[in-house]
Design a protein around this motif. Structure first.
Motif, PDB file in Angstrom:
ATOM      1  N   PHE A  29       6.357   1.002  -6.558  1.00 32.97           N
ATOM      2  CA  PHE A  29       6.168  -0.273  -5.862  1.00 32.97           C
ATOM      3  C   PHE A  29       5.365  -1.222  -6.743  1.00 32.97           C
ATOM      4  CE2 PHE A  29       6.722   3.014  -2.700  1.00 32.97           C
ATOM      5  CZ  PHE A  29       7.708   2.475  -1.890  1.00 32.97           C
ATOM      6  N   ASP A  30       5.901  -2.422  -6.944  1.00 29.18           N
ATOM      7  CA  ASP A  30       5.315  -3.406  -7.863  1.00 29.18           C
ATOM      8  C   ASP A  30       4.628  -4.557  -7.125  1.00 29.18           C
ATOM      9  OD1 ASP A  30       6.544  -1.887  -9.807  1.00 29.18           O
ATOM     10  OD2 ASP A  30       7.551  -3.570 -10.780  1.00 29.18           O
ATOM     11  N   ASP A  31       3.713  -5.186  -7.847  1.00 28.59           N
ATOM     12  CA  ASP A  31       3.153  -6.514  -7.566  1.00 28.59           C
ATOM     13  C   ASP A  31       2.058  -6.545  -6.510  1.00 28.59           C
ATOM     14  OD1 ASP A  31       4.976  -7.272  -9.440  1.00 28.59           O
ATOM     15  OD2 ASP A  31       6.227  -8.485  -8.104  1.00 28.59           O
ATOM     16  N   GLY A  32       1.641  -5.386  -5.997  1.00 28.56           N
ATOM     17  CA  GLY A  32       0.491  -5.365  -5.107  1.00 28.56           C
ATOM     18  C   GLY A  32      -0.796  -5.331  -5.907  1.00 28.56           C
ATOM     19  N   PRO A  33      -1.910  -5.126  -5.199  1.00 29.24           N
ATOM     20  CA  PRO A  33      -2.007  -4.886  -3.755  1.00 29.24           C
ATOM     21  C   PRO A  33      -1.796  -6.170  -2.952  1.00 29.24           C
ATOM     22  CG  PRO A  33      -4.190  -4.952  -4.721  1.00 29.24           C
ATOM     23  CD  PRO A  33      -3.222  -5.021  -5.870  1.00 29.24           C
ATOM     24  N   VAL A  53       4.169   5.668  -6.882  1.00 32.79           N
ATOM     25  CA  VAL A  53       3.457   4.975  -7.952  1.00 32.79           C
ATOM     26  C   VAL A  53       3.321   3.507  -7.551  1.00 32.79           C
ATOM     27  CG1 VAL A  53       3.469   4.293 -10.373  1.00 32.79           C
ATOM     28  CG2 VAL A  53       4.367   6.536  -9.705  1.00 32.79           C
ATOM     29  N   PHE A  54       2.108   2.986  -7.690  1.00 30.56           N
ATOM     30  CA  PHE A  54       1.830   1.585  -7.400  1.00 30.56           C
ATOM     31  C   PHE A  54       1.511   0.862  -8.698  1.00 30.56           C
ATOM     32  CE2 PHE A  54       1.459   3.487  -3.314  1.00 30.56           C
ATOM     33  CZ  PHE A  54       1.772   2.485  -2.391  1.00 30.56           C
ATOM     34  N   CYS A  55       2.384  -0.094  -9.053  1.00 33.41           N
ATOM     35  CA  CYS A  55       2.232  -0.872 -10.283  1.00 33.41           C
ATOM     36  C   CYS A  55       1.475  -2.151  -9.933  1.00 33.41           C
ATOM     37  CB  CYS A  55       3.601  -1.174 -10.888  1.00 33.41           C
ATOM     38  SG  CYS A  55       4.500   0.331 -11.344  1.00 33.41           S
ATOM     39  N   GLY A 142       9.923   2.698 -16.555  1.00 37.93           N
ATOM     40  CA  GLY A 142      11.044   1.849 -16.175  1.00 37.93           C
ATOM     41  C   GLY A 142      11.617   2.248 -14.828  1.00 37.93           C
ATOM     42  N   TRP A 143      12.924   2.090 -14.678  1.00 36.57           N
ATOM     43  CA  TRP A 143      13.596   2.454 -13.426  1.00 36.57           C
ATOM     44  C   TRP A 143      15.083   2.572 -13.669  1.00 36.57           C
ATOM     45  CZ3 TRP A 143      11.321  -2.311 -14.330  1.00 36.57           C
ATOM     46  CH2 TRP A 143      12.190  -3.397 -14.439  1.00 36.57           C
ATOM     47  N   ARG A 144      15.746   3.285 -12.773  1.00 33.35           N
ATOM     48  CA  ARG A 144      17.214   3.367 -12.793  1.00 33.35           C
ATOM     49  C   ARG A 144      17.845   2.555 -11.675  1.00 33.35           C
ATOM     50  NH1 ARG A 144      18.458   9.783 -13.875  1.00 33.35           N
ATOM     51  NH2 ARG A 144      17.221   9.979 -15.800  1.00 33.35           N
ATOM     52  N   LEU A 145      17.082   2.303 -10.619  1.00 28.15           N
ATOM     53  CA  LEU A 145      17.611   1.542  -9.484  1.00 28.15           C
ATOM     54  C   LEU A 145      16.590   0.503  -9.056  1.00 28.15           C
ATOM     55  CD1 LEU A 145      19.656   1.033  -7.177  1.00 28.15           C
ATOM     56  CD2 LEU A 145      18.420   2.774  -5.845  1.00 28.15           C
ATOM     57  N   VAL A 172      13.024   4.569  -8.670  1.00 26.76           N
ATOM     58  CA  VAL A 172      13.460   3.415  -7.882  1.00 26.76           C
ATOM     59  C   VAL A 172      12.373   2.343  -7.909  1.00 26.76           C
ATOM     60  CG1 VAL A 172      14.223   2.608  -5.623  1.00 26.76           C
ATOM     61  CG2 VAL A 172      14.822   4.919  -6.394  1.00 26.76           C
ATOM     62  N   LEU A 173      12.768   1.116  -8.202  1.00 28.79           N
ATOM     63  CA  LEU A 173      11.863  -0.031  -8.223  1.00 28.79           C
ATOM     64  C   LEU A 173      11.954  -0.771  -6.896  1.00 28.79           C
ATOM     65  CD1 LEU A 173      10.096  -2.276  -9.484  1.00 28.79           C
ATOM     66  CD2 LEU A 173      12.182  -3.242 -10.444  1.00 28.79           C
TER      67      LEU A 173
END
Length: 209
Positions: A29-33, A53-55, A142-145, A172-173
């Motif tokens: 999961f991206d762009d938090g918190p 995973v929290f990006c 990175g990610w595959r989906l 998964v992104l």
């Protein structure tokens, strides 16, 4: 100066696979918190006993350090996603390094001693970032989906994209920040039990490329 070497040193290869092989999948999961969405997502993941995973976006970390503490307290894995979500693809190594160090410092101001094993380039535009991140003790993730949840197409559509798009070993992104992510959280809540009923394992990404 790089952080002390880990037992399994990061490489400049971008990881996009889940641990365990076979029918395993990793949620990131991206762009938090981003309260309240990140907090609701944490509740969903706890209910389903899933680690993710929290990006983390550095400026958002400074705004909501208490949410970062909750992420860590719940046993999730942290990922450096840059300080201001800038496209670093054309940046020289020293500028990248300064940004990543600033982001790490922001995270560790919220959670002293926090382990940050991954880095994800904003927009997936890598440039020299994987090598710089590896030198700082972080593996490029990175990610595959990517389910395109920034489009907010509705929960049902996000569920469809997850169900049809997940392949064995995929990272998964998704997003818990950058806008209203209630559709994403509802989709995750729906998809986890469906995946498990089909024999999928929800695991963390591979440690190294």
């Amino acid at each position: 100066m790089a952080h002390p070497a880990l037992a399994d040193n990061p490489t400049p290869t971008v990881v996009d696979s889940a641990r365990g092989g076979g029918r395993s999948v990793s949620f990131t999961f991206d762009d938090g918190p981003n309260p309240p969405d990140t907090l609701r997502l944490l509740d969903v993941l706890r209910e389903h006993r899933v680690k993710a995973v929290f990006c983390l976006w550095g400026e958002h970390v400074r705004q909501h350090p208490e949410v970062v503490r909750r992420i860590v307290a719940d046993g999730h894995t942290l990922c450096n996603h840059g300080m201001r979500h800038d496209d670093m693809a054309t940046w020289p190594a020293e500028r990248i390094r300064a940004d990543l160090l600033e982001t790490t410092a922001a995270i560790r101001a919220a959670v002293p001693g926090a382990r940050i094993p991954y880095f994800r380039a904003p927009y997936g535009n890598w440039g020299q970032t994987p090598a710089v991140a590896a030198d700082l003790g972080m593996q490029a993730l990175g990610w595959r989906l990517a389910i395109g949840d920034w489009e907010t197409p509705g929960t049902a559509e996000l569920v469809r994209r997850l169900r049809e798009g997940i392949t064995p070993g995929a990272v998964v992104l998704m997003h818990d920040g950058g806008g209203d992510r209630s559709q994403t959280i509802a989709a995750v809540d729906t998809v986890i039990p469906a995946l498990r009923s089909e024999g999928w394992r929800l695991s963390l990404p591979a440690r190294r490329g």
